[in-house]
Design an enzyme around this catalytic site. Structure first.
Site, PDB file in Angstrom:
ATOM      1  N   HIS A  71       2.378  11.972  -1.993  1.00  0.00           N
ATOM      2  CA  HIS A  71       2.130  10.528  -2.038  1.00  0.00           C
ATOM      3  C   HIS A  71       3.460   9.801  -2.192  1.00  0.00           C
ATOM      4  O   HIS A  71       4.326  10.234  -2.962  1.00  0.00           O
ATOM      5  CB  HIS A  71       1.216  10.225  -3.237  1.00  0.00           C
ATOM      6  CG  HIS A  71       0.833   8.790  -3.421  1.00  0.00           C
ATOM      7  ND1 HIS A  71       1.620   7.886  -4.096  1.00  0.00           N
ATOM      8  CD2 HIS A  71      -0.275   8.116  -3.032  1.00  0.00           C
ATOM      9  CE1 HIS A  71       1.015   6.705  -4.119  1.00  0.00           C
ATOM     10  NE2 HIS A  71      -0.143   6.823  -3.479  1.00  0.00           N
ATOM     11  N   MET A  98       0.830  -1.196   0.000  1.00  0.00           N
ATOM     12  CA  MET A  98       0.000   0.000   0.000  1.00  0.00           C
ATOM     13  C   MET A  98       0.874   1.258   0.000  1.00  0.00           C
ATOM     14  O   MET A  98       2.043   1.219   0.361  1.00  0.00           O
ATOM     15  CB  MET A  98      -0.897   0.017   1.244  1.00  0.00           C
ATOM     16  CG  MET A  98      -1.958  -1.066   1.244  1.00  0.00           C
ATOM     17  SD  MET A  98      -3.198  -0.770  -0.005  1.00  0.00           S
ATOM     18  CE  MET A  98      -4.186  -2.256   0.194  1.00  0.00           C
ATOM     19  N   CYS A  99       0.277   2.339  -0.363  1.00  0.00           N
ATOM     20  CA  CYS A  99       0.969   3.627  -0.440  1.00  0.00           C
ATOM     21  C   CYS A  99       0.721   4.422   0.838  1.00  0.00           C
ATOM     22  O   CYS A  99       0.045   3.971   1.748  1.00  0.00           O
ATOM     23  CB  CYS A  99       0.463   4.407  -1.648  1.00  0.00           C
ATOM     24  SG  CYS A  99       0.509   3.465  -3.199  1.00  0.00           S
ATOM     25  N   GLN A 100       1.294   5.619   0.883  1.00  0.00           N
ATOM     26  CA  GLN A 100       1.002   6.527   1.986  1.00  0.00           C
ATOM     27  C   GLN A 100       0.710   7.915   1.437  1.00  0.00           C
ATOM     28  O   GLN A 100       1.239   8.316   0.393  1.00  0.00           O
ATOM     29  CB  GLN A 100       2.150   6.574   2.993  1.00  0.00           C
ATOM     30  CG  GLN A 100       2.274   5.288   3.804  1.00  0.00           C
ATOM     31  CD  GLN A 100       2.808   5.534   5.208  1.00  0.00           C
ATOM     32  OE1 GLN A 100       2.863   6.651   5.716  1.00  0.00           O
ATOM     33  NE2 GLN A 100       3.215   4.456   5.865  1.00  0.00           N
TER      34      GLN A 100
END
Length: 331
Positions: free
Chosen positions: A79, A1-3
């Site tokens: 991001h 997943m990204c942040q």
């Protein structure tokens, strides 16, 4: 997943402190090493300065320049990417940006959206709201579910309104679209996003969760910093700042992130399914709460389109923000 990381400010403010810690999550203190990006709204004309790179944020020379370049803004989105859908390539780096009604809309997402998975042909992906096949003005360039859902949201917004919606109306409609995106896939969808709609306005939504077999919780948190400003230390870097030395009584800053960036008290986790609009560094949680912002003349602005006539939102919802503006103290 990204942040994700977003900032929304009462006065033009630079984001170098928060961005310095955030970049460490791009390959140094966390695994999000498949590129980074940010979009910064600048100037009275609603222009956007965009930076995108496929290198890890913790190693990128571009990220290093930005950490030491104090760009001042009311509104920004950043991001760091961990590629679970789509190749590691520039077209898949968030934030994504499109023009609608003469306004720059920017979008960054963390999660997975089964209805818009890249394995599903575009023609088989759902049309949101009242969108028809004749209303498909926006199309993804890359192959992420994030960009596909962003385009679907913009197509639905464009199909719904013939003139600029007021902020209360837009809040209500975006909430409806979020429900459509999640409905039927509540257990497998993780849908956290930041959506910039011009110089002042940022929407943030959270449908949190964790991928199968993962211990990592993907949600959203925010903090509001207001006078009297205190000292804060980054979680991901050995760096401390005394905000009182760099701010004044007119400053107020909201920071929205996947996980808290600092050791301060005051970080608040979004509720499941909650959509918050940020303006002047304050959270507005319902259409009714957005009314005052519209009355102050801080709604959507365009040189090309007129705005819908403002109307009162009939609702029992109360709008208290006192808990978010309480002065922050150190741990």
């Amino acid at each position: 997943m990204c942040q994700l990381m977003g900032m929304n400010n009462a006065a033009p403010t630079d984001f170098t402190f928060s961005f310095k810690g955030f970049c460490q999550r791009g390959g140094a203190t966390d695994i999000h090493s498949h590129g980074f990006g940010l979009c910064v709204y600048e100037g009275d004309g609603g222009g956007v300065r965009s930076f995108l790179d496929t290198l890890p944020a913790s190693e990128s020379p571009l990220a290093h320049v930005i950490q030491n370049y104090p760009i001042r803004t009311h509104n920004m989105i950043a991001h760091v990417r961990y590629a679970t859908t789509g190749a590691v390539s520039l077209e898949n780096v968030h934030p994504f940006s499109r023009e609608l009604w003469g306004i720059h809309w920017t979008f960054a997402h963390n999660g997975q959206v089964p209805k818009f998975d890249h394995s599903t042909p575009l023609e088989a992906q759902p049309l949101l709201g009242s969108t028809s096949t004749k209303d498909l003005h926006y199309h993804p360039v890359g192959d992420t579910d994030s960009e596909a859902v962003f385009c679907a949201i913009l197509n639905a917004v464009k199909a719904e309104f013939q003139s600029l919606p007021t902020l209360p109306v837009l809040h209500r409609f975006l909430s409806q679209l979020c429900k459509e995106i999640i409905e039927g896939d509540e257990e497998t969808t993780i849908f956290n996003f930041l959506l910039g709609c011009g110089k002042y306005t940022q929407f943030a939504f959270s449908w949190p969760g964790r991928r199968p077999g993962s211990k990592v919780w993907n949600g959203l948190y925010y903090i509001v910093r207001s006078p009297p400003f205190q000292t804060a230390s980054l979680v991901d870097a050995d760096y401390t700042i005394d905000f009182a030395k760099f701010t004044n009584s007119n400053d107020r800053v909201a920071v929205i992130t996947t996980k808290p960036l600092t050791d301060e008290k005051g970080w608040t986790e979004f509720e499941r399914g909650q959509l918050i609009m940020f303006d002047k560094g304050l959270p507005h949680r319902s259409p009714r709460c957005c009314e005052q912002v519209e009355k102050e003349g801080r709604g959507l602005k365009s040189k090309c389109f007129q705005r819908l006539r403002a109307c009162s939102i009939s609702s029992a919802t109360t709008c208290s923000i006192s808990s978010d503006t309480t002065p922050i103290t150190d741990d």
